[in-house]
Motif scaffolding. Structure first.
Motif, PDB file in Angstrom:
ATOM      1  N   UNK A  46       0.686  -0.972   0.232  1.00 34.19           N
ATOM      2  CA  UNK A  46      -0.065   0.396  -0.153  1.00 34.19           C
ATOM      3  C   UNK A  46       0.811   1.098  -0.057  1.00 34.19           C
ATOM      4  N   UNK A  55       3.489   6.791   3.299  1.00 31.79           N
ATOM      5  CA  UNK A  55       4.798   5.793   3.628  1.00 31.79           C
ATOM      6  C   UNK A  55       3.764   4.430   3.042  1.00 31.79           C
ATOM      7  N   UNK A  74      -2.516  -6.434   4.711  1.00 31.71           N
ATOM      8  CA  UNK A  74      -3.836  -6.863   4.484  1.00 31.71           C
ATOM      9  C   UNK A  74      -4.585  -6.042   5.142  1.00 31.71           C
ATOM     10  N   UNK A  75      -4.484  -5.438   6.874  1.00 35.46           N
ATOM     11  CA  UNK A  75      -5.496  -4.615   7.048  1.00 35.46           C
ATOM     12  C   UNK A  75      -3.897  -3.159   7.881  1.00 35.46           C
ATOM     13  N   UNK A  76      -4.660  -2.033   7.333  1.00 34.54           N
ATOM     14  CA  UNK A  76      -3.665  -0.622   7.895  1.00 34.54           C
ATOM     15  C   UNK A  76      -4.294   0.147   7.991  1.00 34.54           C
ATOM     16  N   UNK A  77      -4.745   0.900   9.728  1.00 37.52           N
ATOM     17  CA  UNK A  77      -5.532   1.759  10.160  1.00 37.52           C
ATOM     18  C   UNK A  77      -5.171   3.325   8.815  1.00 37.52           C
ATOM     19  N   UNK A  78      -3.518   2.947   8.588  1.00 43.41           N
ATOM     20  CA  UNK A  78      -3.504   4.279   7.481  1.00 43.41           C
ATOM     21  C   UNK A  78      -4.355   4.731   6.598  1.00 43.41           C
ATOM     22  N   UNK A 122      -7.750   4.169   7.035  1.00 45.63           N
ATOM     23  CA  UNK A 122      -8.383   5.043   7.468  1.00 45.63           C
ATOM     24  C   UNK A 122      -8.734   6.424   8.569  1.00 45.63           C
TER      25      UNK A 122
END
Lengths: 120, 294
Positions: free
Chosen positions: B158, B167, B172-176, B178
Protein backbone atom coordinates in the motif's frame (compact mmCIF):
# COMPACT_ATOMS: atom_id res chain seq x y z
CA UNK A 1 -0.68 -9.27 35.23
CA UNK A 2 -2.08 -11.62 32.66
CA UNK A 3 -1.18 -14.80 30.82
CA UNK A 4 -2.15 -13.24 27.51
CA UNK A 5 -1.07 -10.27 25.51
CA UNK A 6 -3.78 -7.80 24.50
CA UNK A 7 -3.17 -5.40 21.66
CA UNK A 8 -5.72 -2.69 21.06
CA UNK A 9 -5.78 -0.12 18.29
CA UNK A 10 -8.52 2.11 16.90
CA UNK A 11 -10.09 -0.72 14.90
CA UNK A 12 -9.45 -3.97 16.64
CA UNK A 13 -8.50 -5.89 19.73
CA UNK A 14 -6.20 -8.89 19.53
CA UNK A 15 -5.63 -11.21 22.48
CA UNK A 16 -2.93 -13.85 22.24
CA UNK A 17 -2.03 -16.37 24.94
CA UNK A 18 1.61 -15.97 25.89
CA UNK A 19 2.21 -19.64 25.13
CA UNK A 20 0.84 -19.23 21.59
CA UNK A 21 2.93 -16.26 20.60
CA UNK A 22 5.89 -17.59 18.61
CA UNK A 23 7.58 -14.42 17.40
CA UNK A 24 6.99 -10.85 16.28
CA UNK A 25 8.83 -9.27 13.39
CA UNK A 26 9.12 -5.64 12.47
CA UNK A 27 7.92 -4.23 9.18
CA UNK A 28 8.65 -0.52 9.49
CA UNK A 29 5.77 1.05 11.38
CA UNK A 30 4.03 -2.31 11.48
CA UNK A 31 4.64 -5.53 13.34
CA UNK A 32 3.75 -9.03 12.18
CA UNK A 33 2.70 -11.33 14.99
CA UNK A 34 3.08 -15.07 14.37
CA UNK A 35 1.23 -17.60 16.49
CA UNK A 36 1.46 -21.38 16.93
CA UNK A 37 -1.53 -22.05 14.71
CA UNK A 38 0.35 -20.56 11.76
CA UNK A 39 -1.60 -17.29 11.79
CA UNK A 40 0.07 -14.00 10.99
CA UNK A 41 -1.46 -10.78 12.16
CA UNK A 42 -0.19 -7.37 11.16
CA UNK A 43 -0.69 -4.52 13.60
CA UNK A 44 0.06 -0.83 13.22
CA UNK A 45 2.64 -0.72 15.96
CA UNK A 46 6.36 -0.52 16.01
CA UNK A 47 8.20 -3.46 17.53
CA UNK A 48 9.28 -1.37 20.52
CA UNK A 49 5.62 -0.83 21.44
CA UNK A 50 4.95 -4.58 21.31
CA UNK A 51 7.99 -5.11 23.54
CA UNK A 52 6.59 -2.56 25.97
CA UNK A 53 3.21 -4.35 26.03
CA UNK A 54 4.89 -7.71 26.70
CA UNK A 55 6.87 -6.10 29.49
CA UNK A 56 3.79 -4.51 31.03
CA UNK A 57 1.14 -7.15 30.56
CA UNK A 58 2.61 -10.62 30.82
CA UNK A 59 3.34 -12.42 34.06
CA UNK A 60 6.97 -13.08 34.72
CA UNK A 61 6.45 -16.83 34.41
CA UNK A 62 5.03 -16.31 30.92
CA UNK A 63 7.67 -13.84 29.94
CA UNK A 64 10.35 -15.77 28.11
CA UNK A 65 10.61 -13.30 25.30
CA UNK A 66 13.76 -11.81 23.95
CA UNK A 67 14.32 -8.87 21.66
CA UNK A 68 16.88 -9.66 18.97
CA UNK A 69 18.11 -6.54 17.25
CA UNK A 70 15.73 -4.02 15.69
CA UNK A 71 13.51 -6.55 13.94
CA UNK A 72 12.62 -9.52 16.11
CA UNK A 73 11.02 -10.57 19.36
CA UNK A 74 11.04 -14.34 19.86
CA UNK A 75 9.48 -16.59 22.44
CA UNK A 76 12.39 -18.51 23.94
CA UNK A 77 10.23 -21.50 24.76
CA UNK A 78 10.14 -22.27 21.02
CA UNK A 79 13.87 -21.87 20.47
CA UNK A 80 14.95 -25.07 18.77
CA UNK A 81 18.20 -24.29 16.98
CA UNK A 82 20.67 -21.45 17.01
CA UNK A 83 23.76 -21.00 14.85
CA UNK A 84 25.44 -17.59 15.07
CA UNK A 85 27.90 -18.25 12.25
CA UNK A 86 25.01 -19.15 9.92
CA UNK A 87 23.05 -16.19 11.33
CA UNK A 88 20.18 -18.63 11.76
CA UNK A 89 17.63 -19.21 14.49
CA UNK A 90 14.94 -21.89 14.20
CA UNK A 91 11.77 -21.77 16.25
CA UNK A 92 9.75 -24.94 16.60
CA UNK A 93 7.38 -26.79 18.91
CA UNK A 94 8.94 -29.98 17.57
CA UNK A 95 5.67 -31.16 16.13
CA UNK A 96 3.54 -28.69 14.18
CA UNK A 97 5.78 -25.89 13.00
CA UNK A 98 9.39 -25.03 12.26
CA UNK A 99 10.30 -21.46 11.36
CA UNK A 100 13.76 -20.36 10.33
CA UNK A 101 14.69 -16.73 10.97
CA UNK A 102 17.76 -14.63 10.35
CA UNK A 103 19.52 -12.31 12.76
CA UNK A 104 22.97 -10.82 13.12
CA UNK A 105 25.88 -13.03 14.09
CA UNK A 106 26.75 -10.85 17.09
CA UNK A 107 23.19 -10.84 18.45
CA UNK A 108 22.84 -14.61 18.13
CA UNK A 109 26.19 -15.14 19.79
CA UNK A 110 24.96 -13.07 22.75
CA UNK A 111 21.75 -15.10 22.84
CA UNK A 112 23.71 -18.37 22.84
CA UNK A 113 25.91 -17.10 25.69
CA UNK A 114 22.83 -16.03 27.64
CA UNK A 115 21.17 -19.43 27.33
CA UNK A 116 24.40 -21.24 28.20
CA UNK A 117 24.74 -19.12 31.31
CA UNK A 118 21.11 -19.73 32.25
CA UNK A 119 21.34 -23.53 32.21
CA UNK A 120 24.67 -23.74 34.06
CA UNK B 1 11.14 7.72 29.75
CA UNK B 2 10.74 4.39 27.93
CA UNK B 3 13.05 3.69 25.02
CA UNK B 4 12.18 0.26 23.77
CA UNK B 5 13.44 1.05 20.27
CA UNK B 6 16.91 1.86 21.52
CA UNK B 7 18.64 -1.29 20.34
CA UNK B 8 21.03 -2.09 17.50
CA UNK B 9 20.89 -5.13 15.23
CA UNK B 10 23.86 -6.59 17.06
CA UNK B 11 22.24 -6.55 20.48
CA UNK B 12 19.71 -8.64 22.36
CA UNK B 13 17.51 -7.69 25.29
CA UNK B 14 15.76 -10.00 27.72
CA UNK B 15 12.21 -8.76 28.09
CA UNK B 16 11.50 -8.89 31.79
CA UNK B 17 9.87 -6.58 34.24
CA UNK B 18 12.44 -3.95 34.74
CA UNK B 19 12.90 -0.32 34.03
CA UNK B 20 13.22 0.14 30.31
CA UNK B 21 16.77 0.67 29.13
CA UNK B 22 17.88 4.23 29.60
CA UNK B 23 19.74 6.08 26.94
CA UNK B 24 22.99 7.73 27.90
CA UNK B 25 22.47 11.44 28.58
CA UNK B 26 24.06 12.46 25.29
CA UNK B 27 21.37 10.50 23.41
CA UNK B 28 18.51 12.19 25.21
CA UNK B 29 16.53 14.95 23.59
CA UNK B 30 16.73 17.29 26.55
CA UNK B 31 20.53 17.19 26.49
CA UNK B 32 20.62 18.41 22.90
CA UNK B 33 17.76 20.86 23.46
CA UNK B 34 19.70 22.36 26.38
CA UNK B 35 22.89 22.41 24.30
CA UNK B 36 21.10 24.25 21.48
CA UNK B 37 19.59 26.79 23.89
CA UNK B 38 22.97 27.43 25.54
CA UNK B 39 24.65 27.80 22.14
CA UNK B 40 21.90 30.17 20.96
CA UNK B 41 22.22 32.31 24.10
CA UNK B 42 26.00 32.37 23.67
CA UNK B 43 25.67 33.49 20.04
CA UNK B 44 23.16 36.20 20.98
CA UNK B 45 25.37 37.47 23.81
CA UNK B 46 28.54 37.52 21.67
CA UNK B 47 26.93 39.13 18.64
CA UNK B 48 24.84 41.44 20.81
CA UNK B 49 27.92 42.75 22.57
CA UNK B 50 29.97 43.13 19.40
CA UNK B 51 27.00 44.78 17.65
CA UNK B 52 26.58 47.21 20.53
CA UNK B 53 30.30 48.05 20.42
CA UNK B 54 30.11 48.61 16.65
CA UNK B 55 26.95 50.71 17.06
CA UNK B 56 28.68 52.86 19.67
CA UNK B 57 31.65 53.37 17.36
CA UNK B 58 29.41 54.21 14.41
CA UNK B 59 27.03 56.56 16.23
CA UNK B 60 27.06 59.80 14.22
CA UNK B 61 28.51 62.78 15.94
CA UNK B 62 26.42 65.94 16.17
CA UNK B 63 26.30 67.55 12.77
CA UNK B 64 27.02 64.30 10.86
CA UNK B 65 24.30 62.78 8.71
CA UNK B 66 23.77 59.06 9.06
CA UNK B 67 22.61 56.99 6.12
CA UNK B 68 20.15 54.27 6.91
CA UNK B 69 19.55 51.57 4.36
CA UNK B 70 16.22 49.86 4.49
CA UNK B 71 15.16 46.79 2.58
CA UNK B 72 11.45 46.35 1.96
CA UNK B 73 10.30 43.07 3.45
CA UNK B 74 7.16 41.13 3.02
CA UNK B 75 6.89 38.81 6.00
CA UNK B 76 3.77 37.04 4.80
CA UNK B 77 5.12 36.10 1.41
CA UNK B 78 6.37 32.50 1.22
CA UNK B 79 8.57 31.72 -1.74
CA UNK B 80 9.03 28.04 -2.52
CA UNK B 81 12.01 26.65 -4.31
CA UNK B 82 11.15 25.56 -7.85
CA UNK B 83 10.06 21.96 -8.20
CA UNK B 84 11.67 19.55 -10.64
CA UNK B 85 12.78 15.92 -11.04
CA UNK B 86 16.29 14.51 -11.05
CA UNK B 87 16.50 11.48 -13.32
CA UNK B 88 19.43 9.11 -13.40
CA UNK B 89 20.20 5.81 -15.06
CA UNK B 90 21.78 2.80 -13.43
CA UNK B 91 21.88 -0.97 -13.84
CA UNK B 92 21.61 -3.60 -11.13
CA UNK B 93 22.10 -7.33 -11.92
CA UNK B 94 21.96 -6.41 -15.64
CA UNK B 95 18.55 -4.81 -15.08
CA UNK B 96 18.73 -1.27 -16.51
CA UNK B 97 16.80 1.16 -14.34
CA UNK B 98 15.92 4.85 -14.41
CA UNK B 99 15.38 6.65 -11.12
CA UNK B 100 13.16 9.72 -10.86
CA UNK B 101 13.57 11.78 -7.70
CA UNK B 102 11.11 14.67 -7.20
CA UNK B 103 12.59 17.78 -5.56
CA UNK B 104 10.57 20.49 -3.75
CA UNK B 105 7.33 18.77 -4.75
CA UNK B 106 4.45 17.18 -2.84
CA UNK B 107 2.73 13.94 -3.83
CA UNK B 108 -0.98 13.36 -4.40
CA UNK B 109 -3.24 11.02 -6.35
CA UNK B 110 -5.56 11.91 -9.17
CA UNK B 111 -8.14 10.08 -11.25
CA UNK B 112 -8.10 11.00 -14.92
CA UNK B 113 -5.18 12.07 -17.04
CA UNK B 114 -2.81 14.80 -15.90
CA UNK B 115 -1.80 17.44 -18.43
CA UNK B 116 1.84 17.59 -19.40
CA UNK B 117 1.23 21.28 -20.08
CA UNK B 118 0.52 21.86 -16.38
CA UNK B 119 3.93 23.06 -15.27
CA UNK B 120 3.10 22.58 -11.61
CA UNK B 121 3.20 18.79 -12.13
CA UNK B 122 6.78 17.57 -12.16
CA UNK B 123 6.20 13.79 -12.13
CA UNK B 124 3.15 11.69 -12.95
CA UNK B 125 3.06 7.88 -13.00
CA UNK B 126 0.08 5.53 -13.23
CA UNK B 127 -0.64 4.18 -9.76
CA UNK B 128 -3.36 1.59 -9.06
CA UNK B 129 -4.43 -1.10 -11.52
CA UNK B 130 -7.82 -1.14 -13.19
CA UNK B 131 -9.95 -4.28 -13.13
CA UNK B 132 -10.43 -5.86 -16.54
CA UNK B 133 -14.03 -6.93 -15.84
CA UNK B 134 -15.68 -3.70 -14.68
CA UNK B 135 -12.94 -1.09 -15.25
CA UNK B 136 -13.06 -0.10 -11.56
CA UNK B 137 -9.94 0.61 -9.54
CA UNK B 138 -8.48 -2.59 -8.07
CA UNK B 139 -8.10 -2.56 -4.29
CA UNK B 140 -8.82 0.13 -1.74
CA UNK B 141 -8.43 3.66 -3.05
CA UNK B 142 -8.88 6.96 -1.22
CA UNK B 143 -8.78 10.27 -3.05
CA UNK B 144 -8.47 13.40 -0.88
CA UNK B 145 -10.28 11.67 1.97
CA UNK B 146 -13.00 10.26 -0.27
CA UNK B 147 -13.40 6.48 -0.50
CA UNK B 148 -13.38 5.59 -4.20
CA UNK B 149 -12.87 1.84 -4.01
CA UNK B 150 -12.74 -0.67 -1.19
CA UNK B 151 -11.14 -4.13 -0.95
CA UNK B 152 -10.82 -6.64 -3.73
CA UNK B 153 -7.67 -8.10 -5.15
CA UNK B 154 -4.83 -9.70 -3.25
CA UNK B 155 -2.40 -6.86 -3.19
CA UNK B 156 -0.95 -6.32 0.27
CA UNK B 157 1.32 -3.46 -0.70
CA UNK B 158 0.00 0.00 0.00
CA UNK B 159 0.87 3.65 -0.36
CA UNK B 160 -0.67 6.18 2.01
CA UNK B 161 -0.16 9.92 1.51
CA UNK B 162 -0.89 11.79 4.73
CA UNK B 163 -0.02 15.45 5.15
CA UNK B 164 2.11 15.35 2.03
CA UNK B 165 4.22 12.43 3.29
CA UNK B 166 4.25 9.05 1.60
CA UNK B 167 4.21 5.89 3.70
CA UNK B 168 4.75 2.56 2.00
CA UNK B 169 4.11 -0.79 3.61
CA UNK B 170 2.88 -4.34 3.31
CA UNK B 171 -0.18 -5.32 5.33
CA UNK B 172 -3.61 -6.81 4.74
CA UNK B 173 -5.14 -4.25 7.08
CA UNK B 174 -3.70 -0.92 8.02
CA UNK B 175 -4.96 2.02 10.06
CA UNK B 176 -3.45 4.33 7.47
CA UNK B 177 -6.40 3.56 5.21
CA UNK B 178 -8.83 5.01 7.79
CA UNK B 179 -6.42 7.85 8.55
CA UNK B 180 -6.35 8.78 4.86
CA UNK B 181 -10.15 9.06 4.93
CA UNK B 182 -10.19 10.98 8.22
CA UNK B 183 -7.49 13.47 7.26
CA UNK B 184 -8.24 14.12 3.60
CA UNK B 185 -5.31 12.00 2.50
CA UNK B 186 -4.74 9.47 -0.26
CA UNK B 187 -4.38 5.68 -0.33
CA UNK B 188 -3.97 2.95 -2.92
CA UNK B 189 -3.00 -0.72 -3.15
CA UNK B 190 -0.44 -2.43 -5.33
CA UNK B 191 1.79 -5.48 -5.40
CA UNK B 192 4.53 -5.24 -2.78
CA UNK B 193 8.02 -5.63 -4.26
CA UNK B 194 10.40 -4.96 -1.37
CA UNK B 195 9.78 -4.92 2.37
CA UNK B 196 12.47 -4.02 4.90
CA UNK B 197 15.05 -4.41 2.15
CA UNK B 198 13.91 -7.96 1.31
CA UNK B 199 12.54 -8.78 -2.14
CA UNK B 200 8.97 -10.13 -2.28
CA UNK B 201 7.97 -12.60 -4.98
CA UNK B 202 4.67 -12.09 -6.78
CA UNK B 203 2.70 -14.56 -8.86
CA UNK B 204 2.50 -12.83 -12.26
CA UNK B 205 5.50 -14.21 -14.13
CA UNK B 206 5.41 -12.38 -17.46
CA UNK B 207 8.02 -9.87 -18.55
CA UNK B 208 7.16 -6.26 -19.26
CA UNK B 209 8.40 -2.76 -18.54
CA UNK B 210 8.11 -2.30 -14.79
CA UNK B 211 7.69 0.71 -12.52
CA UNK B 212 7.80 1.04 -8.75
CA UNK B 213 7.42 3.58 -5.99
CA UNK B 214 10.37 3.12 -3.67
CA UNK B 215 11.76 4.36 -0.39
CA UNK B 216 15.48 4.68 -1.00
CA UNK B 217 17.80 6.27 1.57
CA UNK B 218 14.84 7.99 3.20
CA UNK B 219 13.63 9.55 -0.07
CA UNK B 220 10.70 8.62 -2.28
CA UNK B 221 11.83 7.65 -5.74
CA UNK B 222 10.02 6.28 -8.78
CA UNK B 223 12.05 3.58 -10.52
CA UNK B 224 11.31 2.32 -14.03
CA UNK B 225 12.95 -0.57 -15.85
CA UNK B 226 14.19 0.28 -19.32
CA UNK B 227 13.79 -3.33 -20.54
CA UNK B 228 11.04 -5.89 -20.10
CA UNK B 229 11.60 -7.59 -16.74
CA UNK B 230 9.86 -10.23 -14.63
CA UNK B 231 8.48 -9.21 -11.24
CA UNK B 232 11.18 -11.33 -9.64
CA UNK B 233 14.15 -9.75 -11.43
CA UNK B 234 12.77 -6.22 -11.03
CA UNK B 235 12.07 -6.64 -7.31
CA UNK B 236 15.47 -8.26 -6.74
CA UNK B 237 17.19 -5.39 -8.58
CA UNK B 238 15.36 -2.88 -6.34
CA UNK B 239 16.38 -4.76 -3.20
CA UNK B 240 19.98 -4.91 -4.42
CA UNK B 241 19.84 -1.21 -5.21
CA UNK B 242 19.26 -0.65 -1.50
CA UNK B 243 15.54 0.09 -1.57
CA UNK B 244 13.89 -0.32 1.83
CA UNK B 245 10.24 -0.52 0.74
CA UNK B 246 8.81 -0.67 -2.77
CA UNK B 247 5.40 -1.22 -4.28
CA UNK B 248 4.58 -1.81 -7.92
CA UNK B 249 3.18 0.92 -10.16
CA UNK B 250 1.41 0.37 -13.47
CA UNK B 251 4.00 -0.79 -15.99
CA UNK B 252 4.00 -2.09 -19.60
CA UNK B 253 4.74 -0.11 -22.72
CA UNK B 254 1.19 1.30 -22.64
CA UNK B 255 1.46 2.95 -19.22
CA UNK B 256 1.65 6.73 -19.49
CA UNK B 257 3.69 9.14 -17.45
CA UNK B 258 5.89 12.19 -17.63
CA UNK B 259 8.46 14.11 -15.66
CA UNK B 260 9.92 17.59 -15.67
CA UNK B 261 13.68 18.15 -15.41
CA UNK B 262 15.67 21.32 -14.96
CA UNK B 263 17.19 22.66 -18.17
CA UNK B 264 20.43 24.62 -18.44
CA UNK B 265 18.63 27.99 -18.44
CA UNK B 266 16.87 27.21 -15.14
CA UNK B 267 13.46 26.48 -16.66
CA UNK B 268 12.04 22.96 -16.71
CA UNK B 269 11.52 20.69 -19.67
CA UNK B 270 9.15 17.71 -19.72
CA UNK B 271 9.58 14.23 -21.18
CA UNK B 272 6.95 11.51 -21.33
CA UNK B 273 6.60 7.80 -21.96
CA UNK B 274 3.77 5.50 -23.09
CA UNK B 275 0.46 6.84 -24.34
CA UNK B 276 -2.53 8.57 -22.80
CA UNK B 277 -5.52 6.44 -21.85
CA UNK B 278 -8.67 8.17 -22.97
CA UNK B 279 -12.31 7.21 -23.53
CA UNK B 280 -15.05 6.11 -21.16
CA UNK B 281 -13.51 2.72 -20.42
CA UNK B 282 -10.44 4.48 -19.04
CA UNK B 283 -12.32 6.88 -16.78
CA UNK B 284 -10.67 5.37 -13.69
CA UNK B 285 -7.10 5.58 -14.94
CA UNK B 286 -5.25 7.13 -12.01
CA UNK B 287 -1.88 8.59 -11.20
CA UNK B 288 0.45 9.39 -8.38
CA UNK B 289 1.92 12.76 -9.15
CA UNK B 290 4.20 15.29 -7.53
CA UNK B 291 3.27 18.96 -7.76
CA UNK B 292 5.12 22.13 -6.93
CA UNK B 293 4.10 23.56 -3.56
CA UNK B 294 1.39 26.23 -3.78
Amino acid sequence: MSDSLTIINSNELIRIAAGSLVYVSSSGNYSDIYTRDGERRTVTMQLGMIEELINKQLQESDREFIRIGKSLIVNLRFLHYLNPSKKQIILSDNSTFKISLEASKEALKQLKDYIELKIK
Amino acid sequence: MMHFDDISDNEIRIINRQEAPRRPFYRRWWFWAAAVVIAAVAVVVIFGLSGKARQTAETPQPGEVSEVESTPTSPTEVVHEPAYVISSDTAVNDVPLTLYTPVNAVPELMIGNPSEKDESIVLAVQAADIRADNREILGSYVLKGELVSRGGGKKDGFCAILGGDIQLGVAENTDLFEKAIETGGYFFRQYPLVSEGIMIDNKPKGKTLRAALCELDGRMVVVRSRDDESFHDFAQALADLGVNFAINLVGSSHAYGFYREKSDDGSTVSSSWGKLHTGAKNSNVNYIMWKARD
